[in-house]
Design a protein around this motif. Structure first.
Motif, PDB file in Angstrom:
ATOM      1  N   GLY A   1      -1.271 -20.041   0.508  1.00  0.00           N
ATOM      2  CA  GLY A   1      -2.721 -19.855   0.512  1.00  0.00           C
ATOM      3  C   GLY A   1      -3.223 -18.948  -0.597  1.00  0.00           C
ATOM      4  O   GLY A   1      -4.305 -18.350  -0.471  1.00  0.00           O
ATOM      5  N   ASP A   2      -2.462 -18.832  -1.676  1.00  0.00           N
ATOM      6  CA  ASP A   2      -2.834 -17.946  -2.781  1.00  0.00           C
ATOM      7  C   ASP A   2      -3.653 -18.651  -3.859  1.00  0.00           C
ATOM      8  O   ASP A   2      -3.899 -18.074  -4.916  1.00  0.00           O
ATOM      9  CB  ASP A   2      -1.580 -17.341  -3.419  1.00  0.00           C
ATOM     10  CG  ASP A   2      -0.888 -16.363  -2.477  1.00  0.00           C
ATOM     11  OD1 ASP A   2      -1.593 -15.762  -1.649  1.00  0.00           O
ATOM     12  OD2 ASP A   2       0.353 -16.221  -2.574  1.00  0.00           O
ATOM     13  N   VAL A   3      -4.065 -19.890  -3.617  1.00  0.00           N
ATOM     14  CA  VAL A   3      -4.883 -20.608  -4.588  1.00  0.00           C
ATOM     15  C   VAL A   3      -6.319 -20.106  -4.498  1.00  0.00           C
ATOM     16  O   VAL A   3      -6.924 -20.105  -3.414  1.00  0.00           O
ATOM     17  CB  VAL A   3      -4.842 -22.124  -4.345  1.00  0.00           C
ATOM     18  CG1 VAL A   3      -5.748 -22.859  -5.323  1.00  0.00           C
ATOM     19  CG2 VAL A   3      -3.416 -22.641  -4.470  1.00  0.00           C
ATOM     20  N   SER A   4      -6.854 -19.649  -5.593  1.00  0.00           N
ATOM     21  CA  SER A   4      -8.238 -19.140  -5.623  1.00  0.00           C
ATOM     22  C   SER A   4      -9.182 -20.308  -5.901  1.00  0.00           C
ATOM     23  O   SER A   4      -9.262 -20.812  -7.031  1.00  0.00           O
ATOM     24  CB  SER A   4      -8.394 -18.064  -6.699  1.00  0.00           C
ATOM     25  OG  SER A   4      -9.738 -17.631  -6.778  1.00  0.00           O
ATOM     26  N   MET A   5      -9.922 -20.726  -4.897  1.00  0.00           N
ATOM     27  CA  MET A   5     -10.835 -21.856  -5.051  1.00  0.00           C
ATOM     28  C   MET A   5     -12.017 -21.501  -5.951  1.00  0.00           C
ATOM     29  O   MET A   5     -12.669 -22.385  -6.515  1.00  0.00           O
ATOM     30  CB  MET A   5     -11.350 -22.299  -3.680  1.00  0.00           C
ATOM     31  CG  MET A   5     -10.256 -22.800  -2.735  1.00  0.00           C
ATOM     32  SD  MET A   5      -9.200 -24.099  -3.472  1.00  0.00           S
ATOM     33  CE  MET A   5     -10.418 -25.388  -3.741  1.00  0.00           C
ATOM     34  N   GLN A   6     -12.299 -20.214  -6.122  1.00  0.00           N
ATOM     35  CA  GLN A   6     -13.375 -19.813  -7.005  1.00  0.00           C
ATOM     36  C   GLN A   6     -13.079 -20.212  -8.458  1.00  0.00           C
ATOM     37  O   GLN A   6     -14.012 -20.374  -9.261  1.00  0.00           O
ATOM     38  CB  GLN A   6     -13.596 -18.298  -6.938  1.00  0.00           C
ATOM     39  CG  GLN A   6     -14.285 -17.825  -5.675  1.00  0.00           C
ATOM     40  CD  GLN A   6     -13.348 -17.830  -4.472  1.00  0.00           C
ATOM     41  OE1 GLN A   6     -12.118 -17.881  -4.645  1.00  0.00           O
ATOM     42  NE2 GLN A   6     -13.909 -17.787  -3.263  1.00  0.00           N
ATOM     43  N   ALA A   7     -11.793 -20.381  -8.780  1.00  0.00           N
ATOM     44  CA  ALA A   7     -11.428 -20.763 -10.138  1.00  0.00           C
ATOM     45  C   ALA A   7     -11.827 -22.184 -10.467  1.00  0.00           C
ATOM     46  O   ALA A   7     -11.869 -22.572 -11.637  1.00  0.00           O
ATOM     47  CB  ALA A   7      -9.917 -20.595 -10.334  1.00  0.00           C
ATOM     48  N   PHE A   8     -12.144 -22.986  -9.421  1.00  0.00           N
ATOM     49  CA  PHE A   8     -12.537 -24.382  -9.628  1.00  0.00           C
ATOM     50  C   PHE A   8     -14.044 -24.574  -9.560  1.00  0.00           C
ATOM     51  O   PHE A   8     -14.519 -25.711  -9.541  1.00  0.00           O
ATOM     52  CB  PHE A   8     -11.868 -25.273  -8.582  1.00  0.00           C
ATOM     53  CG  PHE A   8     -10.359 -25.235  -8.642  1.00  0.00           C
ATOM     54  CD1 PHE A   8      -9.662 -26.051  -9.506  1.00  0.00           C
ATOM     55  CD2 PHE A   8      -9.643 -24.369  -7.845  1.00  0.00           C
ATOM     56  CE1 PHE A   8      -8.280 -26.026  -9.570  1.00  0.00           C
ATOM     57  CE2 PHE A   8      -8.263 -24.323  -7.889  1.00  0.00           C
ATOM     58  CZ  PHE A   8      -7.579 -25.154  -8.763  1.00  0.00           C
ATOM     59  N   GLN A   9     -14.779 -23.505  -9.522  1.00  0.00           N
ATOM     60  CA  GLN A   9     -16.231 -23.598  -9.411  1.00  0.00           C
ATOM     61  C   GLN A   9     -16.903 -22.920 -10.589  1.00  0.00           C
ATOM     62  O   GLN A   9     -16.420 -21.880 -11.067  1.00  0.00           O
ATOM     63  CB  GLN A   9     -16.690 -22.932  -8.106  1.00  0.00           C
ATOM     64  CG  GLN A   9     -16.129 -23.591  -6.851  1.00  0.00           C
ATOM     65  CD  GLN A   9     -16.458 -22.812  -5.597  1.00  0.00           C
ATOM     66  OE1 GLN A   9     -17.076 -21.757  -5.675  1.00  0.00           O
ATOM     67  NE2 GLN A   9     -16.043 -23.328  -4.457  1.00  0.00           N
ATOM     68  N   PRO A  10     -18.031 -23.486 -11.109  1.00  0.00           N
ATOM     69  CA  PRO A  10     -18.567 -24.797 -10.736  1.00  0.00           C
ATOM     70  C   PRO A  10     -17.726 -25.915 -11.359  1.00  0.00           C
ATOM     71  O   PRO A  10     -17.221 -25.750 -12.464  1.00  0.00           O
ATOM     72  CB  PRO A  10     -19.956 -24.778 -11.339  1.00  0.00           C
ATOM     73  CG  PRO A  10     -19.837 -23.877 -12.531  1.00  0.00           C
ATOM     74  CD  PRO A  10     -18.837 -22.810 -12.148  1.00  0.00           C
ATOM     75  N   PHE A  11     -17.554 -27.019 -10.633  1.00  0.00           N
ATOM     76  CA  PHE A  11     -16.680 -28.097 -11.074  1.00  0.00           C
ATOM     77  C   PHE A  11     -17.417 -28.922 -12.137  1.00  0.00           C
ATOM     78  O   PHE A  11     -17.722 -30.021 -11.967  1.00  0.00           O
ATOM     79  CB  PHE A  11     -16.283 -28.963  -9.897  1.00  0.00           C
ATOM     80  CG  PHE A  11     -15.135 -29.909 -10.218  1.00  0.00           C
ATOM     81  CD1 PHE A  11     -13.862 -29.415 -10.479  1.00  0.00           C
ATOM     82  CD2 PHE A  11     -15.339 -31.264 -10.279  1.00  0.00           C
ATOM     83  CE1 PHE A  11     -12.820 -30.254 -10.779  1.00  0.00           C
ATOM     84  CE2 PHE A  11     -14.295 -32.132 -10.559  1.00  0.00           C
ATOM     85  CZ  PHE A  11     -13.037 -31.618 -10.818  1.00  0.00           C
TER      86      PHE A  11
END
Length: 219
Positions: free
Chosen positions: A209-219
């Motif tokens: 669960g260490d994937v930072s979803m903020q790094a994919f925003q804004p797509f």
């Protein structure tokens, strides 16, 4: 298509290529291809940004379709080696006996720089991992030709990257010159040593669960 397949299966003098590797060996020979994404991963990420994940996914799907396409075409020419270049020549030969061999040489001419680029990148990784930036082995160079009239600070020179890259190319040539079976055995070791760390790097963050979803925003 049926007539081409029949003629190809007859071969020259009725001879076919000898199968000396199994599908497992072929898998490991091809296992080096996924590592090619490392050549462009930084450049694509810097150019495209967050949608680069989608670009890589689509690229993998294209490659997946191409693998089946090449396998289907290869089955039509059991007496020939050379891969895509030979298939292109076979498609052209009925229209032009000049373009057919030219397409073979153009294919390999386009791929030749990839060898130099790959070995150059590998040499750079080796130097970066083993020596600090100020080390003499990373700073010495001998300028052969000044090419600044093409681009500023451009020149043909000898340095550590060139030397190590040339050595890597000679090692690769020596391994492959012994035949596909020997190459497959070496590639099994190299492929496993490359793919296993890549799998760990790619899967472990998803599990923990260490994937930072903020790094994919804004797509």
């Amino acid at each position: 298509m049926a007539s081409i397949a029949a003629a190809a299966k007859e071969g020259v003098g009725g001879s076919n290529l000898h199968r000396v590797i199994s599908w497992k060996d072929a898998f490991w020979v091809a296992s080096g291809v996924p590592a090619l994404v490392l050549f462009s991963i930084g450049g694509i990420a810097a150019t495209v940004g967050t949608p680069s994940v989608l670009v890589w996914t689509l690229s993998v799907l294209f490659g997946f379709v191409q693998a089946f396409t090449y396998a289907e075409i290869a089955g039509l020419f059991p007496n020939k080696s050379g891969g895509a270049s030979v298939y292109g020549a076979a498609a052209w030969v009925r229209y032009s006996r000049l373009i057919a061999p030219l397409s073979v040489w153009c294919n390999w001419l386009a791929w030749t720089p990839v060898l130099a680029i790959g070995c150059g990148i590998a040499a750079g990784y080796i130097l970066t991992a083993l020596f600090p930036p100020e080390a003499a082995i990373r700073t010495w160079e001998i300028q052969l030709v000044d090419l600044s009239f093409f681009k500023e600070d451009l020149s043909l020179r000898l340095n550590s990257t060139f030397s190590i890259g040339a050595l890597l190319m000679l090692i690769s040539f020596g391994i492959q010159h012994r035949g596909i079976l020997s190459t497959a055995k070496v590639q099994t070791i190299v492929g496993a040593s490359v793919l296993i760390p890549l799998l760990i790097i790619g899967i472990v963050p998803l599990v923990t669960g260490d994937v930072s979803m903020q790094a994919f925003q804004p797509f």
